[in-house]
Design an enzyme around this catalytic site. Sequence first.
Site, PDB file in Angstrom:
ATOM      1  CG  PHE A  15      -2.100   1.174   1.434  1.00  0.00           C
ATOM      2  CD1 PHE A  15      -2.659   1.409   0.397  1.00  0.00           C
ATOM      3  CD2 PHE A  15      -2.138   1.758   2.417  1.00  0.00           C
ATOM      4  CE1 PHE A  15      -3.331   2.508   0.367  1.00  0.00           C
ATOM      5  CE2 PHE A  15      -3.106   2.693   2.801  1.00  0.00           C
ATOM      6  CZ  PHE A  15      -3.600   2.983   1.484  1.00  0.00           C
ATOM      7  CG  LEU A  65      12.086  -9.367   3.933  1.00  0.00           C
ATOM      8  CD1 LEU A  65      11.114  -8.652   4.905  1.00  0.00           C
ATOM      9  CD2 LEU A  65      13.042  -8.021   3.523  1.00  0.00           C
ATOM     10  CB  ALA A  85       9.748  -5.593   2.899  1.00  0.00           C
ATOM     11  CB  SER A  86       7.636  -5.322   7.801  1.00  0.00           C
ATOM     12  OG  SER A  86       8.159  -5.866   9.282  1.00  0.00           O
ATOM     13  CE  LYS A 166       7.011  -1.920  11.293  1.00  0.00           C
ATOM     14  NZ  LYS A 166       7.276  -2.086   9.805  1.00  0.00           N
ATOM     15  CB  SER A 204      -4.556   1.091   7.917  1.00  0.00           C
ATOM     16  OG  SER A 204      -3.297   0.942   8.551  1.00  0.00           O
TER      17      SER A 204
END
Length: 323
Positions: A15, A65, A85-86, A166, A204
């Site tokens: 996004f 990753l 990227a996560s 995070k 979200s």
Amino acid sequence: MAGDKTVCVTGGSGFIGAWLVRLLLDRGYSVHATVQNLHDENETKHLEDLEEHKSNRLRLFQIDLLDYDSILKAITGVSGVFHLASPCTVDKILDPEKEVLGPAIKGTNNVLVAAKELGVKRVVITSSISAIVPSRHWPADVVKNEDCWTDVEYCKQKELWYPASKTLAEKAAWEFAKEKGLEVVVVNPGTVMGPVLPPTLNASMLMLLRLFQGCTETYEDFFMGSVHVKDVALAHILVYENPAATGRHLCVEAISHYGDFAAKVAELYPEHQFPSIPRDTQPGLLRSKDGAKKLMDLGMQFISMEQIIKDSVESLKSKGFLS
């Protein structure tokens, strides 16, 4: 930053990533955008559709990753890296180590090691307000800012694996930057909404869709204010291009409660029946109009909550998620 205008965006199909790729191309950058699967049109088509692609300034790379060599290929030949990227979800996680902690922490480390090895000038990392809240020990009379860190122990007790991932990934990045002398700067976006470029919805936007569907969840540990996706992409470019930008950058239109957001949605769409949600949904969170002062000082002007909601709802309707 003058000179070489080739950068890498990891998570380019996401996004925020797709918006960042679009704005970078608009500004004349050449972009190495990474995806998980080059053969999946859901990841590649919306990037290839960015009309600037005709000038051949966009190259797509498939990375994992946890596979260092794949990251090395994507970062070769660039002067800057945007690491987005996560794994992100607000749903239940069954295997935290495998699903979020490993990819977030080891993935970030792999990107930084590759950037250092290849002589990259500056790395912008997309962290999150989830690395700032939940923070139960922050003084009750002080507005939360970039000095505030999520309480990882609290997250582990409550099984809040996304904020834990995070926070640990961002802390590892700062540790690496300090030890290895790599120039790192961080953006901490709030709840990111707005026009969706990929075919699927991010966490979200699902939050907003679920509100329309009558969900009464208050996201007690996951909300600190909304922000337009275009502003988040702009903030990344701003801190990349501005040598004076250092440290973390809270990126929200205002520090607010989920209850404020839900009330504004209900006010804008009176024809819909919305569940009644209390105004104070984030215990101990002080509201502030200039929570993102560091970015504002760099010249950032944020799109209002009202406009964020309107753009988001329009996008959900145009994509067939809302009628």
